[in-house]
Design an enzyme around this catalytic site. Structure first.
Site, PDB file in Angstrom:
ATOM      1  CB  SER A 124      35.137  19.988  36.390  1.00  0.00           C
ATOM      2  OG  SER A 124      35.529  19.483  37.642  1.00  0.00           O
ATOM      3  CE1 TYR A 148      40.401  22.829  35.617  1.00  0.00           C
ATOM      4  CE2 TYR A 148      39.252  21.989  37.557  1.00  0.00           C
ATOM      5  CZ  TYR A 148      39.580  21.892  36.218  1.00  0.00           C
ATOM      6  OH  TYR A 148      39.054  20.864  35.465  1.00  0.00           O
ATOM      7  CE  LYS A 152      37.604  22.848  33.098  1.00  0.00           C
ATOM      8  NZ  LYS A 152      37.772  22.656  31.650  1.00  0.00           N
TER       9      LYS A 152
HETATM   10  P1  NAD Z   1      45.253  17.107  29.982  1.00  0.00           P
HETATM   11  O1  NAD Z   1      46.118  18.159  30.562  1.00  0.00           O
HETATM   12  O2  NAD Z   1      45.783  15.734  29.875  1.00  0.00           O
HETATM   13  O3  NAD Z   1      44.730  17.552  28.530  1.00  0.00           O
HETATM   14  C1  NAD Z   1      44.524  18.907  28.194  1.00  0.00           C
HETATM   15  C2  NAD Z   1      45.214  19.139  26.848  1.00  0.00           C
HETATM   16  O4  NAD Z   1      44.995  20.504  26.450  1.00  0.00           O
HETATM   17  C3  NAD Z   1      46.721  18.924  26.902  1.00  0.00           C
HETATM   18  O5  NAD Z   1      47.110  18.103  25.830  1.00  0.00           O
HETATM   19  C4  NAD Z   1      47.308  20.332  26.741  1.00  0.00           C
HETATM   20  O6  NAD Z   1      48.552  20.313  26.097  1.00  0.00           O
HETATM   21  C5  NAD Z   1      46.225  21.012  25.937  1.00  0.00           C
HETATM   22  N1  NAD Z   1      46.158  22.470  26.095  1.00  0.00           N
HETATM   23  C6  NAD Z   1      46.096  23.190  27.248  1.00  0.00           C
HETATM   24  N2  NAD Z   1      46.001  24.497  26.981  1.00  0.00           N
HETATM   25  C7  NAD Z   1      45.975  24.621  25.625  1.00  0.00           C
HETATM   26  C8  NAD Z   1      45.867  25.720  24.736  1.00  0.00           C
HETATM   27  N3  NAD Z   1      45.782  26.981  25.189  1.00  0.00           N
HETATM   28  N4  NAD Z   1      45.889  25.493  23.410  1.00  0.00           N
HETATM   29  C9  NAD Z   1      45.975  24.233  22.935  1.00  0.00           C
HETATM   30  N5  NAD Z   1      46.079  23.144  23.727  1.00  0.00           N
HETATM   31  C10 NAD Z   1      46.069  23.339  25.058  1.00  0.00           C
HETATM   32  O7  NAD Z   1      43.881  17.102  30.826  1.00  0.00           O
HETATM   33  P2  NAD Z   1      42.683  16.072  30.823  1.00  0.00           P
HETATM   34  O8  NAD Z   1      42.695  15.351  32.120  1.00  0.00           O
HETATM   35  O9  NAD Z   1      42.666  15.312  29.563  1.00  0.00           O
HETATM   36  O10 NAD Z   1      41.470  17.088  30.883  1.00  0.00           O
HETATM   37  C11 NAD Z   1      40.802  17.520  29.715  1.00  0.00           C
HETATM   38  C12 NAD Z   1      39.749  18.541  30.096  1.00  0.00           C
HETATM   39  O11 NAD Z   1      38.857  17.968  31.044  1.00  0.00           O
HETATM   40  C13 NAD Z   1      40.309  19.806  30.750  1.00  0.00           C
HETATM   41  O12 NAD Z   1      39.565  20.919  30.296  1.00  0.00           O
HETATM   42  C14 NAD Z   1      40.053  19.567  32.225  1.00  0.00           C
HETATM   43  O13 NAD Z   1      39.925  20.773  32.928  1.00  0.00           O
HETATM   44  C15 NAD Z   1      38.750  18.798  32.186  1.00  0.00           C
HETATM   45  N6  NAD Z   1      38.547  17.958  33.380  1.00  0.00           N
HETATM   46  C16 NAD Z   1      39.528  17.082  33.754  1.00  0.00           C
HETATM   47  C17 NAD Z   1      39.366  16.318  34.910  1.00  0.00           C
HETATM   48  C18 NAD Z   1      40.451  15.385  35.388  1.00  0.00           C
HETATM   49  O14 NAD Z   1      40.477  15.051  36.573  1.00  0.00           O
HETATM   50  N7  NAD Z   1      41.344  14.902  34.521  1.00  0.00           N
HETATM   51  C19 NAD Z   1      38.177  16.433  35.667  1.00  0.00           C
HETATM   52  C20 NAD Z   1      37.193  17.300  35.229  1.00  0.00           C
HETATM   53  C21 NAD Z   1      37.394  18.065  34.076  1.00  0.00           C
HETATM   54  N1  UFG Z   2      44.062  12.196  47.723  1.00  0.00           N
HETATM   55  C1  UFG Z   2      44.926  11.718  48.677  1.00  0.00           C
HETATM   56  N2  UFG Z   2      46.257  11.717  48.387  1.00  0.00           N
HETATM   57  C2  UFG Z   2      46.756  12.144  47.201  1.00  0.00           C
HETATM   58  C3  UFG Z   2      45.855  12.621  46.227  1.00  0.00           C
HETATM   59  C4  UFG Z   2      44.514  12.641  46.532  1.00  0.00           C
HETATM   60  O1  UFG Z   2      44.512  11.322  49.755  1.00  0.00           O
HETATM   61  O2  UFG Z   2      47.978  12.117  47.009  1.00  0.00           O
HETATM   62  C5  UFG Z   2      42.617  12.178  48.005  1.00  0.00           C
HETATM   63  C6  UFG Z   2      41.964  13.550  47.990  1.00  0.00           C
HETATM   64  O3  UFG Z   2      42.042  14.144  49.256  1.00  0.00           O
HETATM   65  C7  UFG Z   2      40.525  13.194  47.576  1.00  0.00           C
HETATM   66  C8  UFG Z   2      40.715  11.998  46.640  1.00  0.00           C
HETATM   67  O4  UFG Z   2      41.985  11.461  46.959  1.00  0.00           O
HETATM   68  O5  UFG Z   2      39.779  12.780  48.703  1.00  0.00           O
HETATM   69  C9  UFG Z   2      40.686  12.371  45.165  1.00  0.00           C
HETATM   70  O6  UFG Z   2      41.622  13.419  44.928  1.00  0.00           O
HETATM   71  P1  UFG Z   2      42.070  13.843  43.453  1.00  0.00           P
HETATM   72  O7  UFG Z   2      43.110  14.903  43.597  1.00  0.00           O
HETATM   73  O8  UFG Z   2      42.416  12.640  42.652  1.00  0.00           O
HETATM   74  O9  UFG Z   2      40.727  14.426  42.826  1.00  0.00           O
HETATM   75  P2  UFG Z   2      39.780  15.619  43.308  1.00  0.00           P
HETATM   76  O10 UFG Z   2      38.444  15.028  43.615  1.00  0.00           O
HETATM   77  O11 UFG Z   2      40.430  16.445  44.339  1.00  0.00           O
HETATM   78  O12 UFG Z   2      39.696  16.504  41.982  1.00  0.00           O
HETATM   79  C10 UFG Z   2      39.535  15.923  40.671  1.00  0.00           C
HETATM   80  C11 UFG Z   2      40.236  16.808  39.654  1.00  0.00           C
HETATM   81  C12 UFG Z   2      39.559  18.156  39.597  1.00  0.00           C
HETATM   82  C13 UFG Z   2      38.104  17.956  39.296  1.00  0.00           C
HETATM   83  C14 UFG Z   2      37.470  17.042  40.323  1.00  0.00           C
HETATM   84  C15 UFG Z   2      36.034  16.741  39.986  1.00  0.00           C
HETATM   85  O13 UFG Z   2      41.597  16.985  40.023  1.00  0.00           O
HETATM   86  O14 UFG Z   2      40.122  18.915  38.560  1.00  0.00           O
HETATM   87  O15 UFG Z   2      38.184  15.799  40.383  1.00  0.00           O
HETATM   88  O16 UFG Z   2      35.952  16.273  38.698  1.00  0.00           O
HETATM   89  F1  UFG Z   2      37.492  19.146  39.321  1.00  0.00           F
END
Ligand code: NAD
Ligand code: UFG
Length: 336
Positions: A124, A148, A152
């Site tokens: 991330s 979190y 990572k």
């Molecule tokens: P998500 O929660 O939709 O998907 C994660 C999946 O992993 C879920 O289906 C959950 O049930 C499964 N899971 C969690 N723990 C588990 C375990 N111990 N065993 C088996 N399954 C398990 O999340 P996502 O948005 O699809 O994110 C996927 C990956 O990308 C995550 O590792 C997350 O940290 C990373 N990531 C997400 C974002 C974001 O904003 N969505 C940003 C950067 C990185």
């Molecule tokens: N924001 C609002 N109101 C809300 C939600 C978000 O104003 O209700 C703003 C936040 O302050 C930020 C922007 O919208 O400025 C984006 O916020 P998000 O929560 O959508 O995303 P972040 O950038 O905070 O974090 C996301 C994921 C993290 C990941 C990161 C970088 O949640 O897990 O992107 O990939 F690490």
């Protein structure tokens, strides 16, 4: 290729399964469904018109994982499984370390025992902390501001150590910026539990009337309109980045790290206005104080992924808001 996808029922995982199947790969998903529904995988099968095997198990269950590796001769693993809510990670850090770190460690151990050493890991942009300069390059200093983010960072460090110790490992660390959007079919998308933490699902829930208004967290950042700027990237572009990374690992073994972003930042207000313009729905909002732990500006230099993978994001912000809105309107209650 035969690919094991951990966390494949989740938001990014389900979209990646669609792209893998479309490219002709065989896919097996392991997921404990702690943040997803099995219906997502049913829809992946419908979209693709292809079978996909599902194992309902926890990644930390080494015996279940080993049995899976005995059953299938995988060529690679794409590892999405983990917990991802920043605020929750501050409240229950041990759950995050246990799931994200021990889960990844268990996976690597079982892979090693099974003789498979090709892994794509979901990292991330959070590993850059509050970046000193922009756009963010892969060689920038790493830091984390919450549990979190530390999980990572720790998993990245573990994987770098592992590859240094045994150069038979082929590892891609993919640092996602802000995933948004949904598959164009409207059949799969992001299905947050309860009140969304992230901006895009919050906007669509306000627009459909499930939330009364959007709270904009701060308008006093050093950005053009004062609200936070992020690099939103369409989840299908992100999914395709995984295929490109897999191809790279097959052709050029080693450890690689790529930013997956568009290189263009949008402020909260710009995203709201793009949504209102494209979807012809208003999004009532109110500016409140900054959210603790947030940073002002975050956007990628995606040049390395383009140079080495030939990958670049194809979808723009209008595609993201349109596809998120289609998913929301076709599935007002998500998969339930
Ligand atoms: P998500 O929660 O939709 O998907 C994660 C999946 O992993 C879920 O289906 C959950 O049930 C499964 N899971 C969690 N723990 C588990 C375990 N111990 N065993 C088996 N399954 C398990 O999340 P996502 O948005 O699809 O994110 C996927 C990956 O990308 C995550 O590792 C997350 O940290 C990373 N990531 C997400 C974002 C974001 O904003 N969505 C940003 C950067 C990185
Ligand atoms: N924001 C609002 N109101 C809300 C939600 C978000 O104003 O209700 C703003 C936040 O302050 C930020 C922007 O919208 O400025 C984006 O916020 P998000 O929560 O959508 O995303 P972040 O950038 O905070 O974090 C996301 C994921 C993290 C990941 C990161 C970088 O949640 O897990 O992107 O990939 F690490």
């Amino acid at each position: 290729m035969k690919v094991l996808v951990t966390g494949g029922a989740g938001y990014i995982g389900s979209h990646t399964c669609v792209e893998l199947l479309a490219a002709g790969h065989e896919v097996v998903v392991i997921d404990n469904l702690c943040n997803s529904k099995e219906m997502a995988l049913q829809r992946v099968r419908q979209i693709s018109g292809r079978p996909l095997a599902f194992v309902h198990a926890d990644l930390r269950d080494a015996a279940a994982l080993a049995a899976l590796f005995r059953e299938y001769a995988f060529d690679a693993v794409i590892h999405f499984a983990g917990l991802k809510a920043v605020g929750e990670s501050v409240q229950v850090p041990l759950d995050y370390y246990h799931n994200n770190f021990i889960g990844s460690l268990t996976l690597c151990r079982v892979m090693l025992a099974a003789g498979l050493r090709t892994l794509v890991f979901s990292s991330s942009a959070t590993v850059y902390g509050d970046p000193a300069a922009l756009p963010i390059r892969e060689d920038f200093p790493l830091s984390a501001t919450n549990p979190y983010g530390r999980t990572k960072l720790f998993v990245e460090e573990m994987l770098r150590d592992l590859q240094r110790a045994d150069d038979g490992w082929n590892i891609a660390l993919l640092r996602y910026f802000n995933p948004a959007g949904a598959h164009s079919s409207g059949r799969i998308g992001e299905d947050p539990n309860g009140v969304p933490n992230n901006l895009m699902p919050f906007i669509t829930q306000v627009a459909i009337g499930k939330q009364p208004e959007l709270l904009v967290f701060g308008d006093d950042y050093d950005t053009p309109d004062g609200t936070g700027v992020r690099d939103y990237i369409h989840v299908v572009d992100l999914a395709q980045g995984h295929l490109a990374a897999l191809e790279r690992l097959m052709a050029n073994p080693g450890l690689v790290t790529y930013n997956l972003g568009t290189g263009r930042g949008y402020s909260v207000l710009e995203l709201i206005h793009a949504f209102e313009r494209t979807c012809e729905r208003s999004v009532p909002y109110r500016v409140v104080a900054r959210r603790s732990g947030d940073i002002g500006l975050c956007y990628a230099d995606p040049g390395l992924a383009h140079a080495e993978l030939g990958w670049r994001a194809r979808f723009d912000i209008e595609d993201m808001v349109r596809d998120s809105w289609r998913w929301q309107t076709c599935n007002p209650d998500g998969y339930t």
